[in-house]
Design a protein around this motif. Structure first.
Motif, PDB file in Angstrom:
ATOM      1  N   LEU A  27      -9.927   5.742   3.497  1.00  0.00           N
ATOM      2  CA  LEU A  27      -9.250   4.465   3.294  1.00  0.00           C
ATOM      3  C   LEU A  27     -10.268   3.392   2.911  1.00  0.00           C
TER       4      LEU A  27
ATOM      5  N   ILE B  40      -7.064   3.418  -3.999  1.00  0.00           N
ATOM      6  CA  ILE B  40      -6.501   2.109  -3.670  1.00  0.00           C
ATOM      7  C   ILE B  40      -7.555   1.292  -2.919  1.00  0.00           C
TER       8      ILE B  40
ATOM      9  N   VAL C  29     -10.938  -0.122   2.711  1.00  0.00           N
ATOM     10  CA  VAL C  29     -10.651  -1.497   3.113  1.00  0.00           C
ATOM     11  C   VAL C  29     -11.994  -2.160   3.390  1.00  0.00           C
TER      12      VAL C  29
ATOM     13  N   VAL D  15      -8.463  -2.208  -0.929  1.00  0.00           N
ATOM     14  CA  VAL D  15      -7.947  -3.389  -0.235  1.00  0.00           C
ATOM     15  C   VAL D  15      -9.147  -4.242   0.160  1.00  0.00           C
TER      16      VAL D  15
ATOM     17  N   TYR E  49       0.848  -1.196   0.000  1.00  0.00           N
ATOM     18  CA  TYR E  49       0.000   0.000   0.000  1.00  0.00           C
ATOM     19  C   TYR E  49       0.887   1.251   0.000  1.00  0.00           C
TER      20      TYR E  49
ATOM     21  N   ILE F 245      -2.365  -0.218   8.083  1.00  0.00           N
ATOM     22  CA  ILE F 245      -2.024   0.693   6.984  1.00  0.00           C
ATOM     23  C   ILE F 245      -1.822   2.106   7.506  1.00  0.00           C
TER      24      ILE F 245
END
Length: 363
Positions: free
Chosen positions: A112, A47, A114, A49, A33, A64
């Motif tokens: 983020l 990004i 995720v 995940v 990452y 992260i």
């Protein structure tokens, strides 16, 4: 297979990483990452995940976030024991500012991405509700088995309560209860439904069964004395054609094919299929009246007895077995169609989606 170099593994294409428990999978994901942020210049929202459990998503978020924070400390000279971050930062060109990228990334950690697989699907569907046709406020359920059971119980009631007594008896004998039927149908309705092959026409098979029964009955009524004489003549071995077994075979034939059958069909209807002919109740006994079994049971040195009834009996047994099979397949298909359609209706009415639905809607 080669050892993983987190600094050297390519960031493009598809890569398969194999690791056992406790070997640093989470650390590696956080390291990759960081490379995507600094080497590829991607922003935090760019990004994705994806992991398997909700607990794993929380751990990944923290790892992260911590990795980015530690790398920033190395860039600012506040930490010097992170060899991976130091090596990564050393790759930066003179015109690049990795420190600022890390500062910006930390400021956007609330973006983020995720997710679990299903969590990601749900987010995409909600953000693109018009394009996907998904409900804005649909709840997500983990397991739709209770709803499937409810739908199959409804199908069972509709199918059983409207059936004649003989048909209801067959349903109970073949399928026992709605739970048993659901277990047979489950695989036919899902993300990768199984198609029942070949396509069958139960009505055609039932007509063939009725016709074969009528032909066997005609041959029995016309030649039962000859058949009886063959079975009692002694040309057949006593292993399969013992006198008491022969008596049972003849009694079964008379019961299912004799003169009283028509009256029983008309007056009682017991065991009578929709086409009007009773199903074979003593198939194992009638097998002894087929040409194949007669040939196998003939003593050595004796001519194999032949009679039109033996041929008709074999055709009747085959047609009966095929009618039973096609009827079962037809019911499975009917139940599967009802389950699939009713599930969709009830999910829409109750505004609920399950994990498989998220994947299907996204596709």
């Amino acid at each position: 297979m080669q050892p993983l170099d987190p600094l050297g593994v390519p960031l493009e294409g598809v890569r398969l990483l194999e690791a056992s428990a406790g070997t640093g999978k989470t650390w590696t994901i956080a390291a990759l990452y960081l490379r995507l942020l600094l080497e590829r210049g991607l922003e935090v929202p760019e990004i994705l995940v994806v992991t398997f459990t909700q607990a794993a998503t929380e751990e990944l978020r923290e790892r992260i976030r911590g990795r980015v924070r530690d790398a920033l400390a190395v860039a600012e000279g506040r930490k010097g024991d992170d060899e991976f971050a130091a090596a990564l930062l050393a790759r930066a060109g003179p015109s690049e500012d990795p420190r600022q990228r890390l500062v910006d990334a930390l400021a956007r950690m609330d973006e983020l991405a995720v997710f679990t697989i299903h969590g990601f699907c749900q987010r995409v569907l909600q953000e693109n509700a018009f394009e996907s046709g998904a409900l804005f406020d649909a709840e997500v359920g983990a397991d739709e088995r209770d709803l499937r059971r409810e739908v199959m119980e409804d199908f069972w009631r509709r199918r059983l309560y409207g059936a004649s007594a003989p048909e209801a008896a067959r349903l109970l004998e073949e399928w026992k209860d709605p739970g048993f039927l659901l277990r047979q149908v489950d695989a036919l309705v899902g993300p990768e439904p199984v198609e029942l092959l070949p396509a069958v026409d139960a009505a055609v098979a039932e007509r063939a069964r009725v016709q074969a029964h009528a032909a066997a009955r005609r041959e029995w009524l016309a030649g039962r004395e000859t058949v009886r004489a063959i079975l009692e003549s002694g040309v057949l071995n006593r292993t399969s054609y013992r006198p008491e077994k022969v008596a049972r075979v003849l009694a079964a034939a008379e019961a299912e094919l004799g003169p009283g059958v028509a009256r029983a069909e008309a007056e009682l209807g017991a065991g009578v299929a929709p086409g009007g002919a009773p199903e074979v109740r003593e198939a194992a006994l009638f097998e002894l009246l087929t040409p194949e079994r007669i040939a196998r049971g003939t003593k050595k040195g004796q001519a194999v007895p032949e009679h039109p009834f033996f041929v008709a009996c074999a055709a009747w047994l085959e047609a009966d077995a095929e009618a039973v099979r096609t009827r079962r397949v037809a019911l499975l298909r009917e139940a599967a169609v009802y389950l699939a359609r009713t599930l969709e209706v009830r999910k829409s009415e109750r505004r609920v989606l399950f994990f498989d639905d998220l994947l299907l809607h996204l596709d």
